[in-house]
Scaffold this motif. Structure first.
Motif, short mmCIF file in Angstrom:
data_model
loop_
_atom_site.label_atom_id
_atom_site.label_comp_id
_atom_site.label_asym_id
_atom_site.label_seq_id
_atom_site.Cartn_x
_atom_site.Cartn_y
_atom_site.Cartn_z
N TYR A 47 0.92 -1.15 -0.03
CA TYR A 47 -0.13 0.01 -0.03
C TYR A 47 0.95 1.34 -0.06
O TYR A 47 1.37 1.45 0.93
CB TYR A 47 -0.86 -0.08 1.13
N ASN A 112 -8.26 14.04 -8.44
CA ASN A 112 -7.04 13.34 -9.01
C ASN A 112 -6.17 14.04 -9.74
O ASN A 112 -4.87 13.73 -9.52
CB ASN A 112 -7.55 12.06 -9.94
N GLU A 126 3.92 10.40 -10.94
CA GLU A 126 2.89 9.21 -11.11
C GLU A 126 2.00 8.68 -10.00
O GLU A 126 1.20 8.13 -10.26
CB GLU A 126 3.82 7.89 -11.49
N THR A 130 -5.39 8.55 -3.17
CA THR A 130 -5.40 7.36 -2.73
C THR A 130 -7.15 7.46 -2.10
O THR A 130 -7.37 8.47 -1.30
CB THR A 130 -4.79 7.03 -1.71
N LYS A 152 -13.06 3.10 -11.12
CA LYS A 152 -12.54 2.51 -12.14
C LYS A 152 -12.62 3.23 -13.34
O LYS A 152 -11.71 3.45 -14.45
CB LYS A 152 -13.29 1.32 -12.35
N GLY A 155 -10.27 6.15 -13.65
CA GLY A 155 -8.48 5.53 -13.82
C GLY A 155 -7.80 5.57 -12.51
O GLY A 155 -6.56 5.60 -12.54
N ILE A 156 -8.59 5.79 -11.09
CA ILE A 156 -7.71 5.66 -10.22
C ILE A 156 -7.56 4.48 -9.70
O ILE A 156 -8.21 3.42 -9.56
CB ILE A 156 -8.53 6.33 -8.81
N ASN A 157 -6.13 4.06 -9.55
CA ASN A 157 -5.91 2.69 -9.17
C ASN A 157 -5.41 2.37 -7.64
O ASN A 157 -4.94 1.18 -7.43
CB ASN A 157 -4.63 2.18 -10.16
N SER A 158 -5.72 3.28 -6.92
CA SER A 158 -5.09 3.19 -5.49
C SER A 158 -6.35 3.49 -4.66
O SER A 158 -6.83 4.81 -4.36
CB SER A 158 -3.97 3.90 -5.11
N TYR A 159 -6.90 2.62 -4.01
CA TYR A 159 -8.00 2.63 -3.08
C TYR A 159 -8.12 1.55 -2.15
O TYR A 159 -7.62 0.55 -2.22
CB TYR A 159 -9.39 2.64 -3.84
#
Length: 176
Positions: A47, A112, A126, A130, A152, A155-159
Motif C-alpha cells: 500500500y 485526482n 505518477e 488514494t 474504475k 482511472g484511479i488505481n489506489s483505493y
C-alpha cells in the motif's frame, strides 16, 4: 445306492469390489480442499500511501501524506460524504456528493488532477489520489459497487475499503 441323487454344491463366487470410482472421488475431494485452503489464505498487498523517497525508518517520514487521501463515507439512502485529508484538519471540508457523472465522478477527476499536480511538484508525478472508502453498516452493497465503478471509470488505481469509523465520522454521518 447308485441311484442316489448327487448333492449339488453351490459355486462360491469370488467377490471383487471395483474401487475406481471411490479413488476418483477421493482425488477430487483432495483437490477441492487443497484449492479452498489456498483461496482462504489472507492475501497482502503493498500500500503506497506517501512519498518515502529513501528517508529511512524515521516515523515522521513514513506518515501518510494527507494531501493525497480522499475519504468517501457511504451511508443509507444513497448518502455519500467526501473529505480530503484528515477530518480534524481537512484540506477539503466534508461535503455531501451525489452519485453519477456530475457528482462523484466529476469530484474524483478533479481531485485526482490536483493530486497529480501536487505529486509532480514533489518529484513523483505518477502518484495519484488514494481513495479510502468507508461503507457504514446502513449502506447497501449497490452503493459500494457504484463507487468502485466510478473509481474504475476515472482511472484511479489506489483505493482501500475500510470498515472502521472514527467517532467524528459517525457524527458527520448522523447530520441530516
Amino acid at each position: 445306492m447308485e441311484n442316489l441323487p448327487k448333492k449339488i454344491r453351490s459355486k462360491k463366487l469370488s467377490i471383487k469390489v471395483d474401487l475406481t470410482a471411490m479413488v476418483s472421488v477421493s482425488f477430487l475431494l483432495i483437490i477441492f480442499f487443497m484449492v479452498t485452503i489456498e483461496l482462504a489464505k489472507p492475501k497482502m498487498m503493498e500500500y503506497e500511501y506517501g512519498y518515502r523517497g529513501g528517508c529511512g525508518p524515521e516515523p515522521e517520514c513514513n506518515k501518510p501524506d494527507e494531501n493525497r487521501i480522499l475519504t468517501v463515507l457511504l451511508d443509507d439512502n444513497n448518502k455519500m460524504i467526501t473529505y480530503m485529508g484528515l477530518l480534524y484538519s481537512p484540506i477539503q471540508n466534508p461535503k455531501e456528493v451525489q452519485y453519477g457523472k456530475e457528482g462523484i465522478r466529476k469530484e474524483l477527476i478533479s481531485i485526482n488532477k490536483k493530486v497529480h499536480e501536487y505529486s509532480a511538484s514533489m518529484g513523483r508525478p505518477e502518484i495519484g489520489v488514494t481513495v479510502i472508502i468507508k461503507p457504514s453498516k446502513n449502506s447497501n452493497y449497490g452503493n459500494l459497487v457504484d463507487i468502485l465503478d466510478e473509481i474504475k471509470i476515472t482511472g484511479i488505481n489506489s483505493y482501500a475499503i475500510v470498515d472502521y469509523y472514527t467517532l467524528e465520522e459517525t457524527k458527520l454521518l448522523a447530520i441530516k
